[in-house]
Scaffold this active site. Sequence first.
Site, PDB file in Angstrom:
ATOM      1  N   ASN A   9       7.807  54.767  -0.100  1.00 58.76           N
ATOM      2  CA  ASN A   9       6.649  55.249  -0.843  1.00 58.76           C
ATOM      3  C   ASN A   9       6.524  56.745  -0.544  1.00 58.76           C
ATOM      4  O   ASN A   9       6.089  57.126   0.541  1.00 58.76           O
ATOM      5  CB  ASN A   9       5.394  54.491  -0.394  1.00 58.76           C
ATOM      6  CG  ASN A   9       4.128  55.058  -1.009  1.00 58.76           C
ATOM      7  OD1 ASN A   9       4.182  55.892  -1.914  1.00 58.76           O
ATOM      8  ND2 ASN A   9       2.986  54.596  -0.524  1.00 58.76           N
ATOM      9  N   TRP A  10       6.933  57.546  -1.503  1.00 60.18           N
ATOM     10  CA  TRP A  10       6.967  58.993  -1.261  1.00 60.18           C
ATOM     11  C   TRP A  10       5.578  59.628  -1.294  1.00 60.18           C
ATOM     12  O   TRP A  10       5.414  60.794  -0.952  1.00 60.18           O
ATOM     13  CB  TRP A  10       7.863  59.683  -2.295  1.00 60.18           C
ATOM     14  CG  TRP A  10       9.329  59.348  -2.180  1.00 60.18           C
ATOM     15  CD1 TRP A  10       9.903  58.403  -1.370  1.00 60.18           C
ATOM     16  CD2 TRP A  10      10.406  59.960  -2.890  1.00 60.18           C
ATOM     17  NE1 TRP A  10      11.258  58.387  -1.541  1.00 60.18           N
ATOM     18  CE2 TRP A  10      11.603  59.337  -2.479  1.00 60.18           C
ATOM     19  CE3 TRP A  10      10.483  60.971  -3.860  1.00 60.18           C
ATOM     20  CZ2 TRP A  10      12.857  59.689  -2.987  1.00 60.18           C
ATOM     21  CZ3 TRP A  10      11.728  61.321  -4.361  1.00 60.18           C
ATOM     22  CH2 TRP A  10      12.900  60.690  -3.926  1.00 60.18           C
ATOM     23  N   LYS A  11       4.588  58.876  -1.770  1.00 54.49           N
ATOM     24  CA  LYS A  11       3.217  59.396  -1.895  1.00 54.49           C
ATOM     25  C   LYS A  11       3.242  60.701  -2.706  1.00 54.49           C
ATOM     26  O   LYS A  11       4.066  60.834  -3.608  1.00 54.49           O
ATOM     27  CB  LYS A  11       2.577  59.549  -0.512  1.00 54.49           C
ATOM     28  CG  LYS A  11       2.687  58.243   0.299  1.00 54.49           C
ATOM     29  CD  LYS A  11       1.821  58.183   1.510  1.00 54.49           C
ATOM     30  CE  LYS A  11       2.017  56.847   2.211  1.00 54.49           C
ATOM     31  NZ  LYS A  11       1.174  56.679   3.388  1.00 54.49           N
ATOM     32  N   HIS A  96      -2.662  50.230  -2.802  1.00 50.18           N
ATOM     33  CA  HIS A  96      -2.394  50.913  -1.531  1.00 50.18           C
ATOM     34  C   HIS A  96      -3.723  51.316  -0.890  1.00 50.18           C
ATOM     35  O   HIS A  96      -4.670  51.666  -1.599  1.00 50.18           O
ATOM     36  CB  HIS A  96      -1.519  52.143  -1.778  1.00 50.18           C
ATOM     37  CG  HIS A  96      -0.983  52.718  -0.512  1.00 50.18           C
ATOM     38  ND1 HIS A  96      -1.738  53.514   0.312  1.00 50.18           N
ATOM     39  CD2 HIS A  96       0.219  52.558   0.103  1.00 50.18           C
ATOM     40  CE1 HIS A  96      -1.011  53.832   1.382  1.00 50.18           C
ATOM     41  NE2 HIS A  96       0.176  53.269   1.279  1.00 50.18           N
ATOM     42  N   GLU A  98      -4.621  53.913   0.464  1.00 51.88           N
ATOM     43  CA  GLU A  98      -5.083  55.259   0.081  1.00 51.88           C
ATOM     44  C   GLU A  98      -5.770  55.219  -1.282  1.00 51.88           C
ATOM     45  O   GLU A  98      -6.689  55.992  -1.541  1.00 51.88           O
ATOM     46  CB  GLU A  98      -3.900  56.247   0.110  1.00 51.88           C
ATOM     47  CG  GLU A  98      -3.502  56.576   1.543  1.00 51.88           C
ATOM     48  CD  GLU A  98      -2.022  56.873   1.745  1.00 51.88           C
ATOM     49  OE1 GLU A  98      -1.303  57.136   0.763  1.00 51.88           O
ATOM     50  OE2 GLU A  98      -1.582  56.839   2.915  1.00 51.88           O
ATOM     51  N   GLU A 168      -0.236  46.402   5.333  1.00 54.25           N
ATOM     52  CA  GLU A 168      -0.299  47.755   5.879  1.00 54.25           C
ATOM     53  C   GLU A 168      -1.632  47.930   6.603  1.00 54.25           C
ATOM     54  O   GLU A 168      -2.652  48.234   5.960  1.00 54.25           O
ATOM     55  CB  GLU A 168      -0.194  48.793   4.754  1.00 54.25           C
ATOM     56  CG  GLU A 168       1.118  48.744   3.998  1.00 54.25           C
ATOM     57  CD  GLU A 168       1.460  50.092   3.375  1.00 54.25           C
ATOM     58  OE1 GLU A 168       2.535  50.608   3.680  1.00 54.25           O
ATOM     59  OE2 GLU A 168       0.656  50.633   2.608  1.00 54.25           O
ATOM     60  N   GLY A 174       0.463  56.580   8.613  1.00 51.96           N
ATOM     61  CA  GLY A 174       0.541  58.023   8.813  1.00 51.96           C
ATOM     62  C   GLY A 174       0.001  58.485  10.159  1.00 51.96           C
ATOM     63  O   GLY A 174      -0.215  59.665  10.377  1.00 51.96           O
ATOM     64  N   SER A 214       3.670  53.531   9.723  1.00 50.13           N
ATOM     65  CA  SER A 214       4.454  54.216  10.754  1.00 50.13           C
ATOM     66  C   SER A 214       5.744  53.493  11.120  1.00 50.13           C
ATOM     67  O   SER A 214       6.174  53.528  12.272  1.00 50.13           O
ATOM     68  CB  SER A 214       3.601  54.480  11.997  1.00 50.13           C
ATOM     69  OG  SER A 214       2.515  55.328  11.667  1.00 50.13           O
ATOM     70  N   GLY A 235       6.415  55.215   4.402  1.00 55.19           N
ATOM     71  CA  GLY A 235       5.908  56.493   3.897  1.00 55.19           C
ATOM     72  C   GLY A 235       6.730  57.641   4.450  1.00 55.19           C
ATOM     73  O   GLY A 235       7.833  57.933   3.981  1.00 55.19           O
ATOM     74  N   GLY A 236       6.217  58.289   5.487  1.00 52.12           N
ATOM     75  CA  GLY A 236       6.825  59.485   6.063  1.00 52.12           C
ATOM     76  C   GLY A 236       8.330  59.398   6.277  1.00 52.12           C
ATOM     77  O   GLY A 236       9.070  60.310   5.881  1.00 52.12           O
TER      78      GLY A 236
HETATM   79  P1  13P Z   1       3.713  55.879   6.886  1.00 56.61           P
HETATM   80  O1  13P Z   1       5.063  55.212   6.997  1.00 56.61           O
HETATM   81  O2  13P Z   1       3.805  57.347   6.657  1.00 56.61           O
HETATM   82  O3  13P Z   1       2.799  55.476   7.994  1.00 56.61           O
HETATM   83  O4  13P Z   1       3.057  55.300   5.534  1.00 56.61           O
HETATM   84  C1  13P Z   1       3.025  53.935   5.338  1.00 56.61           C
HETATM   85  C2  13P Z   1       2.578  53.671   3.973  1.00 56.61           C
HETATM   86  O5  13P Z   1       1.429  53.909   3.639  1.00 56.61           O
HETATM   87  C3  13P Z   1       3.555  53.177   3.004  1.00 56.61           C
HETATM   88  O6  13P Z   1       2.948  52.778   1.827  1.00 56.61           O
END
Ligand code: 13P
Length: 256
Positions: A9-11, A96, A98, A168, A174, A214, A235-236
Site C-alpha cells: 500500500n503505497w499510500k 483503511h 487512515e 491492521e 507507521g 509496521s 506500507g512504508g
Molecule cells: P506501515 O507498514 O507503514 O506501518 O503501514 C501499514 C499499512 O497501513 C498498510 O496498509
Amino acid sequence: MRRKVIVGNWKMNKDIHETANLITELRERMKDFRNEVDVVICPPFTSLVIAKALIKDSPIKLGAQNMSQYDEGAYTGEISAKMLTVAGCEYVILGHSERRQYFNETDELINAKIKKALKAGLTPIVCIGETLEEREAGITDKIIITQVKGVLHELTATEVEKLLIAYEPVWAIGTGKNATPDQANQVHKLIRKQVGQMYSWAIAEKLIIQYGGSMNAQNASSLLSQSDIDGGLIGGASLKTVAFMTIIQTGVEAYL
Ligand code: 13P
C-alpha cells in the site's frame, strides 16, 4: 494451505516517475519468481495506468487504495469501481484506518463500497483494526467482532469468498511498533472464528487474512509463519525495493 498474499500500500507516495522507477526495480528482482505468493501493488490513482503498463507480463498485480460507493455522477474528486477495473486494477483496499480516521469512513460506508467493488469484479482488501485506546481498554475483541459484522453486513457467502481481510491494529501503523506475532495471530483467529460463525467453517478456513502495521524485512518471517497470518499489507516497507522483495521472499519460504 492458504497462499500468502503480499500487498504494497503505497499510500500518498510516488509520482508517475517514481512509480516507474520502483516497478522497474521490482521486476528486475522478481525475474526468478515462480508465483508461489500473490504480489499486489497499490499505487496512488495517478500512477495506476502507467503501473499497469509496467507490470505487463510480470507476476505483479494491481490494486487501488480506495473507491467511491457510487457508480458515476456528480461526486467531485471520487473514483468509481468501473474506472479502476478499466485502468487495470484487480484489487481495491477498502476501509483503511487512515480513511476511517481522517475521512470519517464507517463500517456502513465500507460495507457499501465492498458491495460495489464485488459487483465490478474487484477483489476488496477490507481493513479492520483497533486503536491503542481500545486495546488498552481491553475491548479489542469486541471492536474486531463489531467491525467484521459491520463490514460484512448482508454479504452472501459467495461474496465473502471473494474478499480478503487485513487486520491492521491502528497503533501499529507507521509507528514502527508491530503487533507481536502471537498478538496478531490471536486476532486473526478471532476474525476467522467470527466469519465461520456468520458463514461456514469452510469459508472461514479459506479466507485470506493479512496482517498490516509496521511489517518489515526483519519481522516478516515471525509474522508470516503464524498459523492464521496469510500475508501482509505493507506500507512504508513496500516503498523500498529491497525491503519489499525480502518480505515477498519470506512469504515464498513460509509457503514452501
Ligand atoms: P506501515 O507498514 O507503514 O506501518 O503501514 C501499514 C499499512 O497501513 C498498510 O496498509
